[in-house]
Scaffold this motif. Structure first.
Motif, PDB file in Angstrom:
ATOM      1  N   ALA A 118      57.150  84.881  55.819  1.00  0.00           N
ATOM      2  CA  ALA A 118      56.132  83.898  56.194  1.00  0.00           C
ATOM      3  C   ALA A 118      55.673  84.113  57.638  1.00  0.00           C
ATOM      4  CB  ALA A 118      56.681  82.482  56.009  1.00  0.00           C
ATOM      5  N   GLY A 128      51.787  80.731  63.050  1.00  0.00           N
ATOM      6  CA  GLY A 128      51.511  79.315  63.294  1.00  0.00           C
ATOM      7  C   GLY A 128      51.846  78.465  62.086  1.00  0.00           C
ATOM      8  N   ALA A 129      51.432  78.917  60.902  1.00  0.00           N
ATOM      9  CA  ALA A 129      51.718  78.158  59.686  1.00  0.00           C
ATOM     10  C   ALA A 129      53.219  78.118  59.428  1.00  0.00           C
ATOM     11  CB  ALA A 129      50.984  78.768  58.492  1.00  0.00           C
ATOM     12  N   ALA A 130      53.921  79.199  59.765  1.00  0.00           N
ATOM     13  CA  ALA A 130      55.374  79.224  59.557  1.00  0.00           C
ATOM     14  C   ALA A 130      56.039  78.118  60.373  1.00  0.00           C
ATOM     15  CB  ALA A 130      55.943  80.591  59.932  1.00  0.00           C
ATOM     16  N   ALA A 131      55.562  77.912  61.606  1.00  0.00           N
ATOM     17  CA  ALA A 131      56.132  76.854  62.441  1.00  0.00           C
ATOM     18  C   ALA A 131      55.912  75.489  61.794  1.00  0.00           C
ATOM     19  CB  ALA A 131      55.515  76.886  63.835  1.00  0.00           C
ATOM     20  N   LEU A 132      54.757  75.302  61.147  1.00  0.00           N
ATOM     21  CA  LEU A 132      54.461  74.019  60.500  1.00  0.00           C
ATOM     22  C   LEU A 132      55.356  73.761  59.286  1.00  0.00           C
ATOM     23  CD1 LEU A 132      50.563  73.880  60.597  1.00  0.00           C
ATOM     24  CD2 LEU A 132      52.197  72.782  62.125  1.00  0.00           C
ATOM     25  N   MET A 133      55.989  74.820  58.755  1.00  0.00           N
ATOM     26  CA  MET A 133      56.907  74.646  57.626  1.00  0.00           C
ATOM     27  C   MET A 133      58.275  74.143  58.100  1.00  0.00           C
ATOM     28  SD  MET A 133      55.005  75.612  55.160  1.00  0.00           S
ATOM     29  CE  MET A 133      53.542  75.180  56.082  1.00  0.00           C
TER      30      MET A 133
END
Lengths: 241, 292
Positions: B170, B176-181
């Motif tokens: 991911a 950035g999206a990985a941090a949101l997970m």
């Protein structure tokens, strides 16, 4: 109180975007943040999920001060941000995208059941389970993005423009799903440019113009035309300066 | 014909080692967009630690495991101490220069600790050979290939099937999206460096126990070969690291056998440049394969 924000200032480097936001979201409530392009709606959500570090002010989740914390700490406290533009992991399949949404969860068996239920429930992606997420249509991706957020078991779901760039039928479907979600008691903070859809869903509305809250109240007390009036006034004010 | 097959066999043995160097190198590039030019010197430092342990009488397997742990730890330290501060300020190019700096520091530590002379590596695997109709297959070749294939299969399974493996995938696709997970980006990045260090040390210990010698200049050789193998195989692709390593090993052996041992590096660079121009995604050649 689920979320309480006091005097929040945020921006990007020298560009200041938010100028002292005060707001809150209660348990089970759906709050819509409306405003024209560039009003700071996305920046607000980015600050509320730890992506953007506030320059001043305070963010509290269930009474805990989370100001300046990392995104993973917000997720750990139940605040989950579904970002604008969906941000799929394009080369992972749909199922894996949903699973990674539940990254922090310990109850893996339960997570798998919820993934199954999600595919069964959302008919447009039922058959797309093993397809790479990058191959899905915009509407399908938005559903997966929502599901990915839900797999984290959020106490508060932050949704950034879930209708952006979708065909009208996909927007209808998305809002139908969001209504079910709201009726099940999910707390949502929704950012939208499309006032009509958001007002149909939310309990309360904030209108954000130029990084400040210019209106706050129950959705029953405001019409889409009045919201548009706020946008318009901000434009003419800008032109006069 | 026998001669040709013999050269290919020789090349495959070396290729297994190159694959082990390339897999971590490519992974770091894929996840961070950074050329980890301190990779080879990190591996050689850890291999020197293995040498010191063996010299002090530690048995081979514990010495290897300790050296892999050192490789992992030094890789993580370089990431946290050198790359991250520069990367965080958006200085990607400075991070690259920092990588070269870190490589020199490690090389100087090697030099001060173990001297500049080539050392005899005190361990070698039993040098049995298998004879197949005139073609000699050294047991070492089978060991190299076995390690490379085993590690790469295990690593692919790890990426596809485990929670942290999927977090790495991911992160490589959208940080950035990985941090949101809820993924702790810093932890996963450290994991990537640790794995690249540990796997690479396995390759370099195999290498020095085959050549029986260890010297500080090996670090640059490793970085270079890891880079070339990763580019040929498709940088960031785990399976590509294997094919890239094997192609590199065989090509090298054929150049040595049929053209000239002096021409090896020149021709390899020509191949590298050709790949960078014509097929930057490697022999696999598909962008999605290049995403782990």
């Amino acid at each position: 109180m689920l979320l309480r924000v006091e005097g929040l200032h945020a921006g990007y480097g020298a560009t200041r975007v938010l100028h002292g936001i005060d707001m809150h979201v209660s348990e089970g409530e759906v709050v819509a943040v409306l405003g024209p392009n560039g009003a700071g709606k996305s920046t607000l959500l980015r600050a509320l999920s730890g992506v953007n570090t506030p320059t001043a002010g305070r963010i509290e989740v269930e009474g805990r001060d989370l100001t300046g914390r990392r995104p993973d700490e917000y997720v750990a406290c139940g605040v989950v941000h579904v970002p604008e533009g969906r941000r799929m992991f394009p080369y992972m399949n749909t199922e894996a995208n949903l699973r990674i949404g539940g990254f922090r969860r310990r109850d893996r068996g339960r997570l798998e059941r919820e993934i199954d239920e999600f595919f069964a429930h959302w008919e447009p992606i039922t058959e797309r389970r093993h397809v790479q997420a990058g191959q899905l249509s915009g509407g399908q991706q938005q559903i997966v993005a929502l599901g990915r957020g839900l797999m984290a078991n959020p106490k508060l779901l932050l949704l950034d423009e879930p209708s952006l760039g979708l065909a009208p039928v996909a927007v209808q479907r998305m809002y139908k799903g969001l209504r079910e979600l709201a009726e099940s008691g999910q707390s949502i903070l929704l950012v939208e440019q499309n006032a009509r859809h958001a007002l149909g869903l939310a309990d309360r509305v904030l209108v954000l113009v130029g990084g400040q809250v210019v209106h706050s109240g129950p959705t029953s007390e405001i019409t889409p035309e009045q919201v548009a009036e706020f946008y318009f006034r901000s434009t003419t004010k800008g032109a006069a300066q | 014909m026998t001669d040709f097959i013999q050269q290919v066999v020789n090349g495959l043995g070396a290729g297994g080692q190159y694959a082990l160097w390339a897999v971590g190198y490519g992974l770091v590039y894929q996840v961070l967009g950074l050329m980890h030019f301190a990779h080879g010197d990190t591996l050689i430092f850890a291999t020197f630690v293995c040498y010191a342990l063996l010299t002090a009488g530690v048995p081979f397997i514990p010495a290897l495991i300790l050296a892999m742990a050192v490789g992992a730890a030094v890789s993580v330290m370089i990431e946290k101490g050198v790359y991250r501060p520069l990367y965080a300020r958006g200085h990607l190019f400075l991070a690259f220069v920092g990588a070269l700096g870190a490589a020199y520091v490690l090389r100087n530590i090697d030099m001060l600790t173990w001297g500049v002379q080539t050392k005899v590596f005190p361990y070698s695997f039993s040098a049995g050979n298998i004879d197949l109709g005139g073609v000699t297959i050294p047991a070492m070749t089978l060991l190299n290939l076995g390690c490379a294939i085993g590690v790469i299969v295990a690593f692919e399974l790890f990426l596809a099937k485990t929670r942290y493996g999927q977090a790495i995938v991911a992160l490589a696709q959208d940080r950035g999206a990985a941090a949101l997970m809820g993924i702790k980006v810093g932890t996963v990045v450290a994991l990537v460096y640790a794995l690249s260090g540990a796997i690479g040390v396995l390759g370099s210990v195999l290498y020095v126990s085959e050549t029986h010698t260890i010297q500080i200049s090996l670090g640059f050789t490793i970085t270079l070969k890891a880079f070339i193998a990763a580019i040929i195989g498709g940088i960031g692709s785990v399976r590509g690291a294997l094919s890239g390593g094997l192609v590199l090993g065989v090509t090298e052996a054929l150049i040595q056998g049929y053209i000239s041992t002096l021409m090896v590096d020149a021709i390899l660079f020509a191949i590298l440049i050709t790949f960078l121009i014509i097929r930057p995604t490697g022999i696999g050649g598909r962008a999605d394969l290049a995403r782990l």
